[in-house]
Design an enzyme around this catalytic site. Structure first.
Site, PDB file in Angstrom:
ATOM      1  N   ASP A  97       0.836  -1.190   0.000  1.00  0.00           N
ATOM      2  CA  ASP A  97       0.000   0.000   0.000  1.00  0.00           C
ATOM      3  C   ASP A  97       0.875   1.245   0.000  1.00  0.00           C
ATOM      4  OD1 ASP A  97      -2.339   1.410  -0.060  1.00  0.00           O
ATOM      5  OD2 ASP A  97      -2.889   1.073   2.038  1.00  0.00           O
ATOM      6  N   GLY A  98       0.285   2.352  -0.446  1.00  0.00           N
ATOM      7  CA  GLY A  98       0.958   3.637  -0.440  1.00  0.00           C
ATOM      8  C   GLY A  98       0.106   4.663   0.266  1.00  0.00           C
ATOM      9  N   GLU A 137       1.908   4.088  -4.242  1.00  0.00           N
ATOM     10  CA  GLU A 137       1.344   2.767  -4.536  1.00  0.00           C
ATOM     11  C   GLU A 137       2.247   1.984  -5.481  1.00  0.00           C
ATOM     12  OE1 GLU A 137      -1.280   1.356  -3.262  1.00  0.00           O
ATOM     13  OE2 GLU A 137      -2.687   2.902  -2.587  1.00  0.00           O
ATOM     14  N   ASP A 163      -4.586  -2.405  -3.213  1.00  0.00           N
ATOM     15  CA  ASP A 163      -5.900  -1.750  -3.247  1.00  0.00           C
ATOM     16  C   ASP A 163      -5.987  -0.639  -4.288  1.00  0.00           C
ATOM     17  OD1 ASP A 163      -4.579   0.421  -2.130  1.00  0.00           O
ATOM     18  OD2 ASP A 163      -5.502   0.239  -0.156  1.00  0.00           O
ATOM     19  N   HIS A 219      -9.228  -0.114   3.315  1.00  0.00           N
ATOM     20  CA  HIS A 219      -9.932   0.307   4.537  1.00  0.00           C
ATOM     21  C   HIS A 219     -11.247  -0.439   4.725  1.00  0.00           C
ATOM     22  CE1 HIS A 219      -6.957   3.391   5.110  1.00  0.00           C
ATOM     23  NE2 HIS A 219      -7.254   3.966   3.951  1.00  0.00           N
ATOM     24  N   ASP A 229      -1.191  -0.338   5.065  1.00  0.00           N
ATOM     25  CA  ASP A 229      -1.571   1.079   5.099  1.00  0.00           C
ATOM     26  C   ASP A 229      -0.865   1.806   6.238  1.00  0.00           C
ATOM     27  OD1 ASP A 229      -3.609   3.430   4.706  1.00  0.00           O
ATOM     28  OD2 ASP A 229      -3.800   2.856   6.810  1.00  0.00           O
TER      29      ASP A 229
END
Length: 261
Positions: A97-98, A137, A163, A219, A229
């Site tokens: 994740d970013g 990302e 994501d 999320h 995250d």
């Protein structure tokens, strides 16, 4: 003499990893201690796959239901997360994740690695003071592919969860066309972030026959995604330029208390 019971199939809708498991031990690793875990056992794989596809709101009947008299309102099935593939277990699951705040601004990348259903490593860093959500990302995805390469070399089956639909599409779909056009879009405009996209696509092309790429909803309470995250935001907050392994001695609850990206 009592009939011998066949093997059970365990569906996990909400847990550390979701999917269909063939032993209680594997299922238990995903749900034990996990908040509001949702799981159920089934006598056949067909029933398990049907139930998994329907989601935790209910299970599919083993036989077609008879039509009832009178009109009934058809309930919409819950949206499914494509980060799982029914019936397929992977040795290594990588979540990347970013995060960027503001956007553009301080960006960081994060990663959570599971081996055989158990959280094994957390990584954070790659801070860019003038980054974007997309660059963060993409950097995380590149790191995930590099880990995948090592795992595959050791004989593991690997799935990467991301994501960002932009990242997945850019690397697995669009990049081939961009490359043929000299890293330009169809209208002749140069693509953004070629310094990340080009090496990431090159590595993906080498690994694509051996690695599975899956989209996970961000999320949404998926532990691996939430941990990645937090690591991404942690890397941005600490302004860590390198990609570093998070030190041991933590619990999942500790990490989830960190600031979200």
């Amino acid at each position: 003499m009592a009939a011998r019971k066949g093997p059970k199939f365990y569906v996990v809708w909400v847990g550390r990893q979701t999917g269909i498991f063939t032993t209680w031990e594997a299922c238990n690793r995903q749900v034990k201690g996990y908040p509001q875990a949702r799981y159920k056992s089934f006598a056949s794989r067909d029933d398990a796959e049907a139930a998994f596809a329907k989601g935790p709101g209910g299970v599919a009947p083993t036989k077609p239901a008879k039509a009832s008299s009178g009109a009934t309102r058809r309930k919409k099935a819950p949206a499914q997360d494509s980060s799982t593939l029914p019936g397929k277990a992977f040795d290594t699951e990588i979540y990347c994740d970013g995060a960027c705040e503001p956007n553009p601004g301080d960006a960081g990348s994060g990663m959570a690695i599971y081996r055989h259903g158990t959280l094994a490593e957390l990584w954070y860093g790659l801070h860019n003071p003038r980054g974007t959500n997309n660059t963060a990302e993409l950097n995380a995805f590149l790191q995930a592919l590099q880990v995948a390469k090592e795992e595959i070399t050791q004989g593991a089956s690997v799935r990467i969860h991301c994501d960002s639909t932009y990242t997945i599409n850019a690397i697995t779909k669009w990049a081939s066309g961009w490359k043929k056009r000299g890293w330009k879009k169809a209208d002749g405009e140069a693509i953004k972030n070629p310094e990340i996209i080009q090496p990431t696509h090159a590595l993906y092309e080498r690994l694509k026959s051996a690695v599975t790429i899956a989209h996970v909803k961000g999320h949404a309470g998926v532990e691996g995604n939430e941990l990645a995250d937090r690591m991404a935001m942690y890397g941005a907050d600490r302004q860590e330029r390198e990609f570093c392994r998070y030190p041991g001695g933590y619990t999942v609850a500790d990490i989830l208390k960190l600031r979200r990206g």
